[in-house]
Structures are given as structure tokens and as C-alpha cells.
Design a protein around this motif. Structure first.
Motif, mmCIF file in Angstrom:
data_model
loop_
_atom_site.group_PDB
_atom_site.id
_atom_site.type_symbol
_atom_site.label_atom_id
_atom_site.label_comp_id
_atom_site.label_asym_id
_atom_site.label_seq_id
_atom_site.Cartn_x
_atom_site.Cartn_y
_atom_site.Cartn_z
ATOM 1 N N PRO A 12 0.809 -1.089 0.223
ATOM 2 C CA PRO A 12 0.056 -0.019 -0.015
ATOM 3 C C PRO A 12 0.730 1.068 0.138
ATOM 4 C CG PRO A 12 -0.648 -1.644 1.496
ATOM 5 C CD PRO A 12 0.332 -2.268 1.104
ATOM 6 N N LEU A 13 1.823 1.174 0.579
ATOM 7 C CA LEU A 13 3.126 2.310 0.647
ATOM 8 C C LEU A 13 3.429 2.698 -0.755
ATOM 9 C CD1 LEU A 13 4.348 4.612 2.235
ATOM 10 C CD2 LEU A 13 6.075 2.846 2.709
ATOM 11 N N PHE A 14 3.787 1.447 -1.340
ATOM 12 C CA PHE A 14 4.282 1.764 -2.623
ATOM 13 C C PHE A 14 3.310 2.302 -3.858
ATOM 14 C CE2 PHE A 14 4.193 0.008 -7.388
ATOM 15 C CZ PHE A 14 5.485 0.569 -7.808
ATOM 16 N N TYR A 15 1.727 1.946 -3.547
ATOM 17 C CA TYR A 15 0.780 2.574 -4.252
ATOM 18 C C TYR A 15 0.692 4.312 -3.929
ATOM 19 C CZ TYR A 15 -0.820 -2.054 -5.228
ATOM 20 O OH TYR A 15 -0.949 -3.490 -5.725
ATOM 21 N N THR A 16 0.872 4.360 -2.569
ATOM 22 C CA THR A 16 0.874 5.743 -2.321
ATOM 23 C C THR A 16 1.928 6.705 -2.939
ATOM 24 O OG1 THR A 16 0.131 5.201 -0.205
ATOM 25 C CG2 THR A 16 0.907 7.354 -0.391
ATOM 26 N N ILE A 17 3.038 6.118 -2.952
ATOM 27 C CA ILE A 17 4.122 6.667 -3.930
ATOM 28 C C ILE A 17 4.056 6.843 -5.151
ATOM 29 C CG2 ILE A 17 6.715 6.712 -4.118
ATOM 30 C CD1 ILE A 17 6.862 5.273 -1.568
ATOM 31 N N GLN A 18 3.476 5.569 -5.672
ATOM 32 C CA GLN A 18 3.236 5.457 -7.095
ATOM 33 C C GLN A 18 2.075 6.652 -7.637
ATOM 34 O OE1 GLN A 18 0.612 2.268 -8.198
ATOM 35 N NE2 GLN A 18 1.843 1.553 -9.846
ATOM 36 N N MET A 19 1.170 6.888 -6.900
ATOM 37 C CA MET A 19 0.290 7.731 -7.402
ATOM 38 C C MET A 19 0.773 8.992 -7.240
ATOM 39 S SD MET A 19 -3.436 6.368 -5.564
ATOM 40 C CE MET A 19 -2.879 6.464 -3.891
ATOM 41 N N SER A 20 1.460 9.378 -6.318
ATOM 42 C CA SER A 20 2.151 10.809 -5.930
ATOM 43 C C SER A 20 2.900 11.104 -7.041
ATOM 44 C CB SER A 20 2.984 10.725 -4.594
ATOM 45 O OG SER A 20 2.278 10.368 -3.388
ATOM 46 N N VAL A 21 4.134 10.081 -7.388
ATOM 47 C CA VAL A 21 4.960 10.575 -8.543
ATOM 48 C C VAL A 21 4.217 10.638 -9.891
ATOM 49 C CG1 VAL A 21 7.038 9.477 -9.684
ATOM 50 C CG2 VAL A 21 6.852 9.180 -7.427
ATOM 51 N N THR A 22 3.676 9.712 -10.213
ATOM 52 C CA THR A 22 3.036 9.805 -11.407
ATOM 53 C C THR A 22 2.022 10.883 -11.532
ATOM 54 O OG1 THR A 22 3.053 7.663 -11.811
ATOM 55 C CG2 THR A 22 1.417 8.607 -13.159
ATOM 56 N N GLY A 23 1.017 11.185 -10.324
ATOM 57 C CA GLY A 23 0.305 12.552 -10.577
ATOM 58 C C GLY A 23 0.889 13.789 -10.566
ATOM 59 N N THR A 24 2.147 13.800 -9.943
ATOM 60 C CA THR A 24 2.883 15.035 -9.704
ATOM 61 C C THR A 24 3.401 15.461 -11.062
ATOM 62 O OG1 THR A 24 3.407 14.861 -7.320
ATOM 63 C CG2 THR A 24 4.570 16.292 -8.517
ATOM 64 N N VAL A 25 4.278 14.281 -11.650
ATOM 65 C CA VAL A 25 4.914 14.707 -12.972
ATOM 66 C C VAL A 25 3.791 14.848 -14.159
ATOM 67 C CG1 VAL A 25 6.207 13.406 -14.701
ATOM 68 C CG2 VAL A 25 6.709 13.088 -12.224
ATOM 69 N N LEU A 26 2.817 14.263 -14.185
ATOM 70 C CA LEU A 26 1.702 14.428 -15.255
ATOM 71 C C LEU A 26 1.324 15.811 -15.024
ATOM 72 C CD1 LEU A 26 -0.050 10.997 -15.742
ATOM 73 C CD2 LEU A 26 1.945 12.142 -17.161
ATOM 74 N N GLY A 27 0.874 15.999 -13.845
ATOM 75 C CA GLY A 27 0.255 17.408 -13.537
ATOM 76 C C GLY A 27 1.324 18.652 -13.885
ATOM 77 N N ALA A 28 2.334 18.476 -13.208
ATOM 78 C CA ALA A 28 3.362 19.559 -13.688
ATOM 79 C C ALA A 28 3.846 19.715 -15.237
ATOM 80 C CB ALA A 28 4.794 19.262 -12.858
ATOM 81 N N PHE A 29 3.789 18.634 -15.841
ATOM 82 C CA PHE A 29 3.789 18.523 -17.219
ATOM 83 C C PHE A 29 2.700 19.456 -18.195
ATOM 84 C CE2 PHE A 29 3.031 16.697 -21.435
ATOM 85 C CZ PHE A 29 4.179 17.110 -22.333
ATOM 86 N N PHE A 30 1.414 18.988 -17.805
ATOM 87 C CA PHE A 30 0.384 19.677 -18.457
ATOM 88 C C PHE A 30 0.424 21.051 -18.047
ATOM 89 C CE2 PHE A 30 -1.605 15.212 -18.018
ATOM 90 C CZ PHE A 30 -1.322 15.028 -19.402
ATOM 91 N N ALA A 31 0.818 21.399 -16.681
ATOM 92 C CA ALA A 31 0.620 22.796 -16.298
ATOM 93 C C ALA A 31 1.528 23.734 -17.049
ATOM 94 C CB ALA A 31 1.177 22.578 -14.711
ATOM 95 N N ILE A 32 2.833 23.115 -17.480
ATOM 96 C CA ILE A 32 3.779 24.039 -18.068
ATOM 97 C C ILE A 32 3.555 24.237 -19.518
ATOM 98 C CG2 ILE A 32 5.604 22.457 -18.566
ATOM 99 C CD1 ILE A 32 7.647 24.322 -17.484
ATOM 100 N N ALA A 33 2.669 23.321 -19.932
ATOM 101 C CA ALA A 33 2.092 23.330 -21.244
ATOM 102 C C ALA A 33 0.766 24.332 -21.288
ATOM 103 C CB ALA A 33 1.909 21.981 -21.756
#
Length: 513
Positions: free
Chosen positions: A64-85
Motif C-alpha cells: 500500500p505504501l508503494f501505491y501511495t508513492i506511485q500515485m504521488s510520483v505519476t500524478g505530480t509529474v503528469l500534472g506538472a507537465f500539463f501545467a507548464i504546457a
């Protein structure tokens, strides 16, 4: 003379008005420190039950901790990428179409109004239960915040290099990539790293609404009073936050040019970061559309577009106005208490004012405070102060201490210390020297940070009702779970308007500072 009297009146009236507002809000939320102090043994007993943690439980925590980190990493990177675009289309000084700028800013304002937990609950209706829904929510949450911060940075940047490239026939977006992004990159990456740490905490509670992560496990163990296992979960979250914190500091120092590494090491670092993102993304659970009902989605959309106006305009204790007022008061009192306590803690958290061992201990303390999700604080404090708005105040006060101390410390580390050292050389004691040389420099920065935290606390207070800590969270989540979409639409509309008003007020206060 009249101007001097007006200035004197403002210096006296504004603090007095603020104190009156504080005590009125404290009374409205039922703050009772005496009752809390009498029942403090409930808190100490609960903490004692967590120590020592159940180390044998660690095997069930890791996935479950890996799932938490997984959602954080993927969500943050994708959100930041779409934001700068997307950010250049919302910045006024880059001359993109005004209609597009207004539409994008409205969309960002709407998305910023909702906490990650509400976005995750909505996503479960679209994509089913699991980490895909949680990642989608974190992506939207990150996109909204990062887009706003980025277009504000773009608006404050010098547009001359961008306009020069445009006048040479370069397309606007290419000019943005070559002239603007290098200028805003350090601030953008610093904000993204800060959000990554925050998203770990957000992801850790998404399991409450079935969106994956460690939250479901945490809620289960608290409900079953297995506090030794709760202690182990919180210890693992603390270690995770510490690792992300120190790695973020390392990356931030590279971004700001404070640290240099060899080119081959830089390539390895980029490859490592890319590999972490790819692993987190490809191992996400796929969306489950088998339980997605088109009729439910139509009812959801219809309810959001046709809110329950009788509830929206109700002024009773179970009406929208009262619940929003309670939410604002919870966020206001929690932010003020957190800000007052964070200022001395920030001075104890930096080597500029205290010895390294003292700084290290307070650094661990602040990271420990930040590593605990805010809903867990709510579940803990409710055992001391009981259900109600006072529990929400205590929860947000502690959460504010952790995050404000971090931001205040960063401001102190970037401070010009020459006036302070000059006063010390003249024989002035440290405390008066701080009051006369440090605090005046930091007043605008501190004000901006506190206003931002108040904005965050409004959203967090809007879901504290889930654990009985007052505010509008419980009616909203219950309405969504019971498919009462018209009532949910009224609450969401109220939240959008509330966050918009708070944003306008914060902008006005920020301009005056």
C-alpha cells in the motif's frame, strides 16, 4: 496631520479588528482550550499506545505504501507537465488569445476549489476503485495548483526576450519554450518538488474513498484501535517523507546552481528519475469501466448543472451558508494558530540562528509533524475534544505548523543577514536584533505564505467533516455517496465561490504588502 492620524488609526484599528475577528471565529467554532487540557491524557495515552510500533506489520504496509508513492510520483509529474504546457495560455503578458486565457483561468479556479479527496471520490465514479482513480485525482490537483503558480511566475517575468523572438517570426509557443521556460524553471521545479511531498500525504488518505494507497489500511487500524500498527504505518510515512525531503533538497540545490555534479552523474540522475516515473506509471491499476454506469454519470452531470437552490440559499444550521461559514472559521483559526507557533519554530529550525544539533532535532520534529496526513490528526484529536469544529481547528493548526515552519525556514535561509549581524556587533541582544532587522524583511514573504496556507486550509477544512471535525465535508461526501447530486452540486458551487472570494481577498492583501 490628517494623514498621520489616518496612518495611526490604521495601525491600531487593523490589529484590533483582526483580534475581534479571531475571537468571534474561535467562539463560533467552540474552541475550548481548558476542556482540551483537562482531557489531554486521552492524547498522551493514544500516543503511548503507538510506541513501540508493531515492526512485524511492516510486510503488509509496503505494497500500500508503494501505491501511495506511485500515485504521488505519476500524478505530480503528469500534472506538472500539463501545467507548464497550459500556463502560457493563461498569462496575460504572452499575448495569447484573451478568450482562451479567461476560459483556462476559470477552469483552474474551479479545479483549485476541490481538495484531492473530493476529486478522487469523483474519479471513482468514472474509473472505478483503485490507484488509477487516485492518480487521476492527484494529476488534476497538481495541474490546477501548478498552472496557477506558473502563470503567476510568467506574469512576473520579463517578457522582452519572448517578444523579441516573436517579432523575429518565431511562433509564440516556441518563443515560450526558449525564452520563458529557462527563466521560470528554478521556481517551477521547486514548486513541483514541494507539491510532490504534499501529494504523498494527499495520496495516503485517498484510500478512504476507495482510490488506492495506504489510507484504507490506516483508517481500518484506527477504527480497530490497533494503535501499534497505526504507529508502524505513521513511522513508514515519516521515513518516506524524510527520504523525499532530502532528495528534493538535493535536486533543488542542483536546479538553483548551488551544487554541481559531473555530466555523467547528471545523465544517470535523469535516467534514474525517468525510470522511477516509468515504473510508477506502467504499474498503475487500469481503469475499471465495468462498474461505470452511464446513467449515474448523466445524473451526476445533471445534478451539478442543476444544484439544489433551496439548500444553497438556506440559512439554517444545516444549510450551505452556515456550513461554509464554519469551514472558513475552522480554516482561519487553524491558520492563525499555526502561523503564530511556526515563527519561533522556524528560527529554531535553521542553522543561521541556532547550533546544528538543535536545528537537526527541530528539523526531525517538523518533518514528523508534516508526515502525518491531516485526516489522521482529525481522528486522533476527536478522541480528545470530541466531534465538532474545535477538532477541525486543532487539526489544521498542527498541519499548518508543519508546512508553515518549512516555508518560513526556507525564507530565513534566503535572508540577507548583514543588518542582523551589524546590530549584534553594536551590542544589541539577539531578540531585539531579530525584531528590528529580520522580521521587517520577512513580513511580505510571511504574509504571502500564510495567505497561501489559508487557501490550502479552506480546501482541507472542507473534507474534515469526514471524521466528524466540522465543516462542509461530511454533507458533501454523504451526498455524493448517496447519489444526491443536486445537493452535491450546490455544495460544490458554494466551494467554488468561497475559494474565489478568498483568492480575491488574498490578492488584495498581498498587493498592500
Amino acid at each position: 496631520m490628517n494623514k498621520r492620524k489616518l496612518h495611526l488609526f490604521q495601525r491600531v484599528a487593523i490589529p484590533l479588528g483582526f483580534l475581534c475577528l479571531f475571537f468571534l471565529a474561535a467562539r463560533f467554532t467552540g474552541c475550548d482550550l481548558a476542556a482540551f487540557w483537562k482531557r489531554r491524557s486521552h492524547l498522551t495515552d493514544l500516543v503511548a499506545d503507538m510506541i513501540p510500533p508493531d515492526f512485524s506489520y511492516i510486510r503488509k504496509i509496503l505494497l500500500p505504501l508503494f501505491y501511495t508513492i506511485q500515485m504521488s510520483v505519476t500524478g505530480t509529474v503528469l500534472g506538472a507537465f500539463f501545467a507548464i504546457a497550459a500556463a502560457p495560455f493563461a498569462a496575460a503578458n504572452l499575448k495569447f488569445p484573451a478568450a482562451l486565457r479567461r476560459i483556462l483561468r476559470i477552469l483552474i479556479q474551479v479545479l483549485r476549489s476541490f481538495p484531492a479527496l473530493i476529486l478522487a471520490l469523483t474519479a471513482t465514479f468514472l474509473f472505478g476503485l483503485g490507484t488509477f482513480a487516485g492518480t487521476f485525482a492527484i494529476t488534476l490537483y497538481t495541474f490546477a495548483i501548478m498552472t496557477k503558480l506558473t502563470y503567476e511566475d510568467i506574469s512576473a517575468a520579463d517578457p522582452k526576450p519572448y517578444l523579441a523572438l516573436c517579432s523575429m517570426g518565431v511562433s509564440r509557443f516556441q518563443a515560450y519554450v526558449h525564452a520563458v521556460i529557462p527563466d521560470i524553471a528554478p521556481g517551477f521545479l521547486t514548486n513541483a518538488l514541494y507539491l510532490l511531498e504534499a501529494n504523498v500525504r494527499h495520496s495516503s488518505i485517498l484510500g478512504y474513498v476507495g482510490a488506492g494507497g495506504i489510507g484504507l489500511l490506516l483508517n481500518e487500524k484506527i477504527s480497530w484501535l490497533e494503535f501499534d500498527k497505526v504507529g508502524m504505518i505513521l513511522l513508514m510515512l515519516f521515513l518516506t517523507v524524510c527520504a523525499i525531503e532530502y532528495f528534493s533538497r538535493y535536486l533543488a540545490s542542483l536546479v538553483r546552481g548551488e551544487r554541481r555534479i559531473k555530466k555523467e552523474h547528471a545523465r544517470l540522475l535523469v535516467l534514474f528519475l525517468a525510470a522511477v516515473f516509468v515504473i510508477c506509471t506502467v504499474t498503475l491499476s487500469p481503469p475499471d469501466f465495468s462498474r461505470t454506469s452511464p446513467q449515474t454519470l448523466r445524473n451526476m452531470l445533471d445534478g451539478f448543472l442543476h444544484p439544489d437552490w433551496s439548500f444553497f440559499f438556506s440559512t439554517g444550521k444545516d444549510g450551505l451558508f452556515y456550513l461554509l461559514l464554519e469551514t472558513v472559521c475552522i480554516a482561519f483559526i487553524g491558520t492563525v494558530i499555526g502561523a503564530v507557533l511556526s515563527i519561533p519554530l522556524a528560527f529554531l529550525n535553521t542553522r543561521r540562528f541556532v547550533p546544528a544539533p538543535v536545528c537537526f532535532l527541530f528539523n526531525l520534529l517538523i518533518m514528523g509533524i508534516r508526515s502525518v496526513p491531516f485526516l489522521v490528526y482529525g481522528l486522533i484529536f476527536i478522541r480528545v475534544s470530541g466531534p465538532g469544529a474545535f477538532t477541525g481547528v486543532l487539526t489544521l493548526a498542527v498541519c499548518s505548523i508543519g508546512l508553515l515552519t518549512k516555508r518560513f525556514t526556507e525564507s530565513l535561509d534566503a535572508l540577507d543577514m548583514r543588518p542582523y549581524h551589524a546590530l549584534l556587533a553594536m551590542g544589541v541582544r539577539p531578540l531585539p536584533a531579530i525584531c528590528h532587522s529580520v522580521l521587517p524583511q520577512l513580513k511580505p514573504v510571511f504574509t504571502s505564505i500564510v495567505l497561501y496556507r489559508f487557501d490550502v486550509n479552506i480546501r482541507e477544512a472542507s473534507v474534515l467533516g469526514l471524521v466528524g471535525a466540522g465543516g462542509i465535508g461530511a454533507p458533501l461526501i454523504f451526498s455524493m455517496n448517496q447519489y444526491a447530486w443536486s445537493k452535491a452540486g450546490a455544495i460544490l458551487l458554494g466551494l467554488i465561490l468561497l475559494v474565489w472570494l478568498i483568492d480575491l481577498l488574498s490578492s488584495k492583501i498581498g498587493e498592500q504588502n
